[in-house]
Design an enzyme around this catalytic site. Structure first.
Site, mmCIF file in Angstrom:
data_model
loop_
_atom_site.group_PDB
_atom_site.id
_atom_site.type_symbol
_atom_site.label_atom_id
_atom_site.label_comp_id
_atom_site.label_asym_id
_atom_site.label_seq_id
_atom_site.Cartn_x
_atom_site.Cartn_y
_atom_site.Cartn_z
ATOM 1 N N HIS A 124 -9.722 -14.941 -3.395
ATOM 2 C CA HIS A 124 -8.961 -14.543 -4.596
ATOM 3 C C HIS A 124 -9.724 -13.492 -5.406
ATOM 4 O O HIS A 124 -9.121 -12.589 -5.981
ATOM 5 C CB HIS A 124 -8.667 -15.743 -5.491
ATOM 6 C CG HIS A 124 -7.425 -16.480 -5.146
ATOM 7 N ND1 HIS A 124 -6.171 -15.909 -5.159
ATOM 8 C CD2 HIS A 124 -7.242 -17.775 -4.785
ATOM 9 C CE1 HIS A 124 -5.263 -16.812 -4.814
ATOM 10 N NE2 HIS A 124 -5.887 -17.953 -4.588
ATOM 11 N N GLU A 127 -11.014 -19.588 -2.643
ATOM 12 C CA GLU A 127 -11.194 -19.087 -4.016
ATOM 13 C C GLU A 127 -11.993 -17.786 -4.031
ATOM 14 O O GLU A 127 -11.691 -16.880 -4.828
ATOM 15 C CB GLU A 127 -11.858 -20.146 -4.893
ATOM 16 C CG GLU A 127 -11.070 -21.438 -5.038
ATOM 17 C CD GLU A 127 -9.602 -21.266 -5.403
ATOM 18 O OE1 GLU A 127 -9.256 -20.298 -6.115
ATOM 19 O OE2 GLU A 127 -8.781 -22.097 -4.978
ATOM 20 N N CYS A 140 -1.479 -22.817 -2.080
ATOM 21 C CA CYS A 140 -2.052 -22.053 -3.188
ATOM 22 C C CYS A 140 -1.195 -22.238 -4.431
ATOM 23 O O CYS A 140 0.040 -22.198 -4.345
ATOM 24 C CB CYS A 140 -2.135 -20.576 -2.807
ATOM 25 S SG CYS A 140 -2.900 -19.531 -4.056
#
Length: 163
Positions: A136, A133, A90
């Site tokens: 996130h 993603e 990441c």
């Protein structure tokens, strides 16, 4: 627009849930361009808006394999099929990797940067990147689900030890 600083693990913004976008505004278009500029200034394959300080449900994934980048607004993973265990890293947790179990195949829906509904069925590394993603956007980091996390040993580190 601009290359933004990528927030690092420990920044509280990374742990907050992003806001859904009702109508794409000029500010959202700026965020999308900032995501592109920031991603392409480095060597990652994906970047979510919270990683550059915006709590909006937007991400970009570009496998850098000649295919078009995927820009998704308000993504929702609607189906997960199978499992796959692999290494992830990441941009917000540089120098480390971990083993994470993700779906082997997913179906995801959301809007593109023009507000058009997009539905994708993807497998493998692309499915993994989209899941990463999307996490996130919910304040979840890959380390939260990693089986093992380890420090990456760079080639120059190995070379200097062997000198």
């Amino acid at each position: 627009m601009a290359v933004k600083e990528i927030l690092k693990d420990g920044n509280p913004i990374l742990r907050r849930k992003s806001r859904r976008i009702a109508n794409i505004t000029e500010e959202d278009r700026i965020v999308i361009q900032d995501l592109k500029d920031t991603l392409y200034a480095g060597d990652g394959v994906g970047l979510a808006a919270p990683q550059i300080g915006y709590l909006k449900r937007i991400f970009i994934v570009d496998l850098r394999d000649g295919s078009e980048p995927i820009i998704m607004i308000n993504p929702k993973i609607v189906k997960k099929i199978g499992t796959s265990e692999d290494i992830e890293g990441c941009l917000s947790y540089p120098g480390y990797e971990g083993i994470v179990v993700r779906p082997r195949k997913i179906m995801v829906s959301g809007s593109n940067e023009n507000g058009k509904l997009v539905k994708l069925e993807v497998t493998g590394f692309l499915a993994r990147a989209i899941c990463h993603e999307t996490d996130h956007l919910d304040g979840i980091m890959y380390m939260d689900n990693a089986k093992n996390i380890y420090k990456i040993q760079l080639e120059e580190d190995v070379d200097s030890k062997n000198s």
